[in-house]
Enzyme design. Structure first.
Site, mmCIF file in Angstrom:
data_model
loop_
_atom_site.group_PDB
_atom_site.id
_atom_site.type_symbol
_atom_site.label_atom_id
_atom_site.label_comp_id
_atom_site.label_asym_id
_atom_site.label_seq_id
_atom_site.Cartn_x
_atom_site.Cartn_y
_atom_site.Cartn_z
ATOM 1 C CG ASN A 129 -6.449 -7.302 -5.530
ATOM 2 O OD1 ASN A 129 -6.389 -6.655 -6.372
ATOM 3 N ND2 ASN A 129 -7.185 -7.325 -4.528
ATOM 4 C CB THR A 141 -1.022 -0.090 1.319
ATOM 5 O OG1 THR A 141 -1.615 -1.247 1.206
ATOM 6 C CG2 THR A 141 -1.968 1.126 1.329
ATOM 7 C CD GLN A 154 -2.386 -10.675 -4.933
ATOM 8 O OE1 GLN A 154 -2.413 -12.058 -4.931
ATOM 9 N NE2 GLN A 154 -3.034 -10.145 -3.616
ATOM 10 C CB CYS A 211 -8.330 -4.477 1.558
ATOM 11 S SG CYS A 211 -6.889 -5.081 1.134
ATOM 12 C CG HIS A 224 1.449 -9.473 3.940
ATOM 13 N ND1 HIS A 224 0.241 -9.870 3.646
ATOM 14 C CD2 HIS A 224 1.394 -8.153 3.015
ATOM 15 C CE1 HIS A 224 -0.738 -9.107 3.276
ATOM 16 N NE2 HIS A 224 0.284 -7.878 2.901
ATOM 17 C CB SER A 264 3.115 -6.695 -0.536
ATOM 18 O OG SER A 264 2.962 -7.018 0.771
HETATM 19 N N1 PLP Z 1 -1.980 -4.225 -4.275
HETATM 20 C C1 PLP Z 1 -2.267 -5.573 -4.609
HETATM 21 C C2 PLP Z 1 -2.749 -5.904 -5.963
HETATM 22 C C3 PLP Z 1 -3.037 -6.397 -3.302
HETATM 23 O O1 PLP Z 1 -3.336 -7.387 -3.530
HETATM 24 C C4 PLP Z 1 -2.317 -5.875 -2.050
HETATM 25 C C5 PLP Z 1 -2.931 -6.598 -1.000
HETATM 26 O O2 PLP Z 1 -3.715 -7.417 -0.956
HETATM 27 C C6 PLP Z 1 -1.775 -4.634 -1.999
HETATM 28 C C7 PLP Z 1 -1.774 -3.980 -3.267
HETATM 29 C C8 PLP Z 1 -1.622 -4.002 -0.613
HETATM 30 O O3 PLP Z 1 -0.465 -4.700 0.050
HETATM 31 P P1 PLP Z 1 -0.202 -4.657 1.487
HETATM 32 O O4 PLP Z 1 -1.158 -5.663 1.974
HETATM 33 O O5 PLP Z 1 1.152 -4.906 1.512
HETATM 34 O O6 PLP Z 1 -0.231 -3.094 1.914
#
Ligand code: PLP
Length: 427
Positions: free
Chosen positions: A165, A86, A193, A339, A215, A213
């Site tokens: 995602n 994010t 992703q 989210c 995780h 990211s």
């Molecule tokens: N972008 C995509 C395509 C995602 O799937 C996610 C998380 O689900 C994010 C951004 C956000 O990543 P983070 O959870 O590390 O903030």
């Protein structure tokens, strides 16, 4: 059928749980846990300090940066550590907008981006920027011609995700990047992703910036990466100290940066084999669900999709109730992105591919990972018809359909590419 479901519910109490939500997050793998724990135990120094402990931390941080750079085939000074995907997305959009406000205020993105991009774009609109949100087709694909047609003299950024995602569709970002390059417009792609799931080399994909990211990659939560092409001017997002070459303030999370590098190394090593293995499991799930459950369709592209992603809509029922029953049966799945799972609004991605809201509500996302097995797929395929039947029996919509007062939107035989009646209005 009911007896069978009751039996499965009892059995689930004694069976191992099945984790089918790897797009939401992944459990850190043992090798990553090992390096992170060692780092936390033995390398506690601040990488900005001028003494031995600091030098050691700084060495480990730079080593992680150069490993990530080499795995992505970019330069070390093009890799910036952030706190999450994010933050990387926010930085790419807002940093680009703020750095170029005098050149132009127009940004292009798509309607199906992650909220980290969409809400950043909306925040910029409130500050006087203009954003074009491109439509996608019924599979979630962006047409590169639409990107080209939308580029204007004052366009300062195009941001299109590498893979979605929710529905797993893989976008033609190499082509989009080439168009951006030709028009000299910087191109950012959210690769959160995609990293570890499909080969990612930002330069080959003509990307100027890419977000990642930890995780989603079997590293811990709390670490992200932004790739930024050298020479591209980006305003700082975090103000403070001179960390990350003076571009992203805040003492670096050295242990997690090292964990990220390890996770990426392992992901790249196993990518080809895992992609093949997960694609096979994915297709078994898709075919099995569609065959066994009537009025069901696949969301996203049948082939241009992430190896681990299954997203299906079951007509006449609600995604939330499917999740609750699956949870009781031992399965962790999702109705969309993690989210938005606490919101009851239909997914913006499913609405974006032209799905009527009533169908979008009955959607389920199953995302596989390294731990997923054929046995888990078999168990899922055994229970899913029972779950849907139980919920349909309780659904007033199903009753109306049975009595002939409501028409189906998804045909009984369903499928991977079925027309939806009342959908696909991309105006
Ligand atoms: N972008 C995509 C395509 C995602 O799937 C996610 C998380 O689900 C994010 C951004 C956000 O990543 P983070 O959870 O590390 O903030």
């Amino acid at each position: 059928m009911n007896d069978q479901l009751e039996r499965q519910l009892k059995e689930a109490e004694h069976s191992p749980r099945v984790y089918f939500d790897h797009a939401a997050t992944t459990a850190p793998c043992p090798e990553v846990l090992d390096v992170v724990t060692k780092m936390l135990k033995h390398v506690f120094g601040n990488p900005s300090s001028f003494y031995k402990e600091g030098h050691k931390a700084s060495y480990m941080l730079e080593d992680a940066r150069s490993k990530i750079a080499s795995l992505l085939d970019v330069r070390s000074d093009e890799i910036f550590f952030t706190s999450c995907g994010t933050e990387s997305d926010n930085w790419a959009l807002k940093g680009m907008a703020f750095a170029n406000a005098s050149k132009g205020r127009h940004i292009i993105t798509s309607k199906i981006e992650h909220h980290a991009v969409l809400h950043s774009a909306e925040a910029l609109e409130k500050r006087g920027y203009e954003v074009t949100y491109l439509n996608v087709d019924r599979f979630g694909l962006i047409d590169p011609d639409d990107v080209e047609k939308s580029i204007r003299k004052d366009t300062i950024l195009v941001s299109i995700m590498t893979a979605n995602n929710e529905i797993g569709t893989i976008e033609p970002i190499g082509e989009i990047g080439a168009i951006c390059r030709e028009h000299r417009v910087p191109f950012h792609s959210d690769g959160v992703q995609a990293l570890g799931a499909i080969p990612i080399r930002p330069r080959e994909l003509n990307c100027d910036m890419m977000s990642f990211s930890g995780h989603k990659l079997y590293a811990p939560k709390g670490v992200g990466v932004l790739y930024k092409r050298k020479g591209l001017h980006l305003a700082n997002f975090m103000d403070g100290g001179a960390q990350e070459g003076g571009r992203r303030a805040g003492t670096e999370n050295v242990a997690y940066a090292v964990g990220f590098a390890k996770a990426l190394e392992l992901a790249v090593k196993s990518l080809e084999g895992e992609a093949k293995r997960q694609t096979r499991l994915r297709d078994r799930l898709i075919d099995g669900i569609i065959q066994r459950v009537p009025h069901t369709k696949l969301n996203g592209h049948p082939t241009k999709r992430l190896p681990n992603n299954v997203n299906v809509s079951f007509e006449f029922i609600e995604g939330e109730s499917i999740l609750l029953l699956l949870d009781a049966l031992g399965f962790s799945c999702s109705s969309g992105s993690a989210c938005t799972s606490s919101s009851l609004d239909p997914s913006h991605v499913l609405l974006g591919i032209g799905m009527p809201a009533e169908i979008a509500h009955g959607s389920l996302r199953v995302t596989l990972g390294r731990s997923s097995t054929d046995e888990e797929v078999d168990r899922f395929l055994d229970v899913i018809p029972l779950v849907v039947e139980r919920l349909r029996v309780m659904s007033p919509l199903w009753e109306d359909y049975q009595q002939g007062s409501l028409a189906a939107i998804i045909p009984e035989e369903g499928g991977k590419d079925v027309p939806i009646i009342g959908g696909y209005d991309f105006s």
